[in-house]
Motif scaffolding. Structure first.
Motif, PDB file in Angstrom:
ATOM      1  N   ALA A  26      -1.558   4.923  11.138  1.00  0.00           N
ATOM      2  CA  ALA A  26      -1.216   5.150   9.735  1.00  0.00           C
ATOM      3  C   ALA A  26       0.162   4.574   9.423  1.00  0.00           C
ATOM      4  CB  ALA A  26      -1.227   6.634   9.432  1.00  0.00           C
ATOM      5  N   THR A  27       0.302   4.058   8.218  1.00  0.00           N
ATOM      6  CA  THR A  27       1.595   3.590   7.733  1.00  0.00           C
ATOM      7  C   THR A  27       2.482   4.782   7.412  1.00  0.00           C
ATOM      8  OG1 THR A  27       0.520   1.662   6.779  1.00  0.00           O
ATOM      9  CG2 THR A  27       2.722   2.190   5.954  1.00  0.00           C
ATOM     10  N   ALA A  28       1.861   5.833   6.831  1.00  0.00           N
ATOM     11  CA  ALA A  28       2.601   7.034   6.446  1.00  0.00           C
ATOM     12  C   ALA A  28       1.653   8.220   6.418  1.00  0.00           C
ATOM     13  CB  ALA A  28       3.248   6.842   5.081  1.00  0.00           C
ATOM     14  N   ASN A  29       2.205   9.437   6.579  1.00  0.00           N
ATOM     15  CA  ASN A  29       1.420  10.664   6.542  1.00  0.00           C
ATOM     16  C   ASN A  29       2.055  11.614   5.532  1.00  0.00           C
ATOM     17  OD1 ASN A  29       1.136  13.676   7.693  1.00  0.00           O
ATOM     18  ND2 ASN A  29      -0.709  12.496   8.146  1.00  0.00           N
ATOM     19  N   PHE A  30       1.199  12.304   4.768  1.00  0.00           N
ATOM     20  CA  PHE A  30       1.673  13.215   3.723  1.00  0.00           C
ATOM     21  C   PHE A  30       0.873  14.505   3.758  1.00  0.00           C
ATOM     22  CE2 PHE A  30       2.578   8.917   2.385  1.00  0.00           C
ATOM     23  CZ  PHE A  30       3.888   9.004   1.951  1.00  0.00           C
ATOM     24  N   ASN A  31       1.468  15.566   3.232  1.00  0.00           N
ATOM     25  CA  ASN A  31       0.777  16.853   3.141  1.00  0.00           C
ATOM     26  C   ASN A  31      -0.253  16.864   2.018  1.00  0.00           C
ATOM     27  OD1 ASN A  31       2.175  18.062   5.275  1.00  0.00           O
ATOM     28  ND2 ASN A  31       3.864  18.652   3.941  1.00  0.00           N
ATOM     29  N   THR A  32       0.018  16.117   0.940  1.00  0.00           N
ATOM     30  CA  THR A  32      -0.897  16.121  -0.202  1.00  0.00           C
ATOM     31  C   THR A  32      -1.467  14.730  -0.452  1.00  0.00           C
ATOM     32  OG1 THR A  32       0.784  15.613  -1.869  1.00  0.00           O
ATOM     33  CG2 THR A  32       0.474  17.947  -1.313  1.00  0.00           C
ATOM     34  N   GLN A  33      -2.664  14.709  -1.001  1.00  0.00           N
ATOM     35  CA  GLN A  33      -3.297  13.442  -1.331  1.00  0.00           C
ATOM     36  C   GLN A  33      -2.508  12.726  -2.427  1.00  0.00           C
ATOM     37  OE1 GLN A  33      -7.173  13.395  -3.301  1.00  0.00           O
ATOM     38  NE2 GLN A  33      -7.862  11.853  -1.836  1.00  0.00           N
ATOM     39  N   ALA A  34      -1.947  13.482  -3.367  1.00  0.00           N
ATOM     40  CA  ALA A  34      -1.176  12.878  -4.470  1.00  0.00           C
ATOM     41  C   ALA A  34       0.023  12.093  -3.933  1.00  0.00           C
ATOM     42  CB  ALA A  34      -0.718  13.959  -5.447  1.00  0.00           C
ATOM     43  N   ASP A  35       0.732  12.648  -2.954  1.00  0.00           N
ATOM     44  CA  ASP A  35       1.878  11.940  -2.372  1.00  0.00           C
ATOM     45  C   ASP A  35       1.428  10.676  -1.645  1.00  0.00           C
ATOM     46  OD1 ASP A  35       3.675  13.824  -3.334  1.00  0.00           O
ATOM     47  OD2 ASP A  35       3.754  14.952  -1.449  1.00  0.00           O
ATOM     48  N   ALA A  36       0.298  10.771  -0.934  1.00  0.00           N
ATOM     49  CA  ALA A  36      -0.232   9.604  -0.231  1.00  0.00           C
ATOM     50  C   ALA A  36      -0.652   8.521  -1.216  1.00  0.00           C
ATOM     51  CB  ALA A  36      -1.415  10.016   0.646  1.00  0.00           C
ATOM     52  N   ILE A  37      -1.255   8.918  -2.335  1.00  0.00           N
ATOM     53  CA  ILE A  37      -1.670   7.953  -3.363  1.00  0.00           C
ATOM     54  C   ILE A  37      -0.456   7.247  -3.939  1.00  0.00           C
ATOM     55  CG2 ILE A  37      -2.662   7.744  -5.680  1.00  0.00           C
ATOM     56  CD1 ILE A  37      -4.660   9.979  -4.806  1.00  0.00           C
ATOM     57  N   ASN A  38       0.611   7.992  -4.225  1.00  0.00           N
ATOM     58  CA  ASN A  38       1.827   7.382  -4.780  1.00  0.00           C
ATOM     59  C   ASN A  38       2.383   6.315  -3.844  1.00  0.00           C
ATOM     60  OD1 ASN A  38       1.800   8.912  -7.129  1.00  0.00           O
ATOM     61  ND2 ASN A  38       3.107  10.502  -6.287  1.00  0.00           N
ATOM     62  N   LYS A  39       2.406   6.597  -2.547  1.00  0.00           N
ATOM     63  CA  LYS A  39       2.905   5.627  -1.562  1.00  0.00           C
ATOM     64  C   LYS A  39       1.970   4.420  -1.481  1.00  0.00           C
ATOM     65  CE  LYS A  39       5.653   4.152   1.650  1.00  0.00           C
ATOM     66  NZ  LYS A  39       7.002   3.701   1.310  1.00  0.00           N
ATOM     67  N   ALA A  40       0.663   4.664  -1.483  1.00  0.00           N
ATOM     68  CA  ALA A  40      -0.309   3.576  -1.408  1.00  0.00           C
ATOM     69  C   ALA A  40      -0.214   2.672  -2.643  1.00  0.00           C
ATOM     70  CB  ALA A  40      -1.717   4.130  -1.260  1.00  0.00           C
ATOM     71  N   VAL A  41       0.046   3.248  -3.805  1.00  0.00           N
ATOM     72  CA  VAL A  41       0.217   2.455  -5.031  1.00  0.00           C
ATOM     73  C   VAL A  41       1.443   1.554  -4.884  1.00  0.00           C
ATOM     74  CG1 VAL A  41       0.843   2.573  -7.480  1.00  0.00           C
ATOM     75  CG2 VAL A  41      -0.979   4.023  -6.593  1.00  0.00           C
ATOM     76  N   GLN A  42       2.553   2.096  -4.389  1.00  0.00           N
ATOM     77  CA  GLN A  42       3.770   1.298  -4.178  1.00  0.00           C
ATOM     78  C   GLN A  42       3.491   0.113  -3.260  1.00  0.00           C
ATOM     79  OE1 GLN A  42       6.545   4.042  -2.432  1.00  0.00           O
ATOM     80  NE2 GLN A  42       7.613   4.377  -4.365  1.00  0.00           N
ATOM     81  N   ILE A  43       2.846   0.375  -2.134  1.00  0.00           N
ATOM     82  CA  ILE A  43       2.562  -0.681  -1.165  1.00  0.00           C
ATOM     83  C   ILE A  43       1.609  -1.713  -1.763  1.00  0.00           C
ATOM     84  CG2 ILE A  43       1.518  -1.200   1.077  1.00  0.00           C
ATOM     85  CD1 ILE A  43       2.445   1.634   1.967  1.00  0.00           C
ATOM     86  N   SER A  44       0.560  -1.239  -2.441  1.00  0.00           N
ATOM     87  CA  SER A  44      -0.436  -2.144  -3.025  1.00  0.00           C
ATOM     88  C   SER A  44       0.173  -3.035  -4.093  1.00  0.00           C
ATOM     89  CB  SER A  44      -1.600  -1.346  -3.609  1.00  0.00           C
ATOM     90  OG  SER A  44      -2.290  -0.660  -2.589  1.00  0.00           O
ATOM     91  N   LYS A  45       1.052  -2.474  -4.923  1.00  0.00           N
ATOM     92  CA  LYS A  45       1.725  -3.284  -5.943  1.00  0.00           C
ATOM     93  C   LYS A  45       2.623  -4.324  -5.292  1.00  0.00           C
ATOM     94  CE  LYS A  45       1.733  -0.108  -9.859  1.00  0.00           C
ATOM     95  NZ  LYS A  45       2.547   0.734 -10.751  1.00  0.00           N
ATOM     96  N   ASN A  46       3.344  -3.921  -4.264  1.00  0.00           N
ATOM     97  CA  ASN A  46       4.249  -4.825  -3.554  1.00  0.00           C
ATOM     98  C   ASN A  46       3.479  -5.965  -2.884  1.00  0.00           C
ATOM     99  OD1 ASN A  46       6.717  -5.747  -2.450  1.00  0.00           O
ATOM    100  ND2 ASN A  46       6.297  -4.651  -0.562  1.00  0.00           N
ATOM    101  N   GLN A  47       2.331  -5.653  -2.316  1.00  0.00           N
ATOM    102  CA  GLN A  47       1.548  -6.647  -1.588  1.00  0.00           C
ATOM    103  C   GLN A  47       0.466  -7.304  -2.444  1.00  0.00           C
ATOM    104  OE1 GLN A  47       0.000  -5.067   2.091  1.00  0.00           O
ATOM    105  NE2 GLN A  47       2.029  -4.664   2.899  1.00  0.00           N
ATOM    106  N   GLN A  48       0.353  -6.865  -3.692  1.00  0.00           N
ATOM    107  CA  GLN A  48      -0.681  -7.362  -4.611  1.00  0.00           C
ATOM    108  C   GLN A  48      -2.060  -7.262  -3.966  1.00  0.00           C
ATOM    109  OE1 GLN A  48       0.521 -11.256  -5.979  1.00  0.00           O
ATOM    110  NE2 GLN A  48       1.932 -10.359  -7.452  1.00  0.00           N
ATOM    111  N   SER A  49      -2.411  -6.046  -3.598  1.00  0.00           N
ATOM    112  CA  SER A  49      -3.676  -5.799  -2.912  1.00  0.00           C
ATOM    113  C   SER A  49      -4.419  -4.649  -3.592  1.00  0.00           C
ATOM    114  CB  SER A  49      -3.415  -5.478  -1.442  1.00  0.00           C
ATOM    115  OG  SER A  49      -2.625  -4.317  -1.319  1.00  0.00           O
TER     116      SER A  49
END
Length: 75
Positions: A26-49
């Protein structure tokens, strides 16, 4: 060139992981799905994926594109 698609998946211990497509760790681990989604959105926007959100059962329940997504499609 687009980066790796990001997946928000359950970690098996009640938390949520953000994983790059094809990665075993895993790139990152979170207690809540909402926190994981926020991080995934940041990475996806940065990588245009794309980002895929999985439910507790492992099935994809939502996907979002943050790259070059020609919508509406040509034609």
């Amino acid at each position: 060139m687009a980066g790796k698609n990001q997946h928000v998946v359950p970690d098996g211990n009640g938390g949520w992981n953000v994983k790059g497509e094809g990665n075993s760790k895993a790139t990152a681990n979170f207690n809540t799905q909402a926190d994981a989604i926020n991080k995934a959105v940041q990475i996806s926007k940065n990588q245009q994926s794309e980002m895929f959100i999985h439910g507790r059962n492992g099935q994809i329940r939502e996907r979002n594109t943050y790259g070059n997504d020609p919508f509406p499609p040509k034609g």
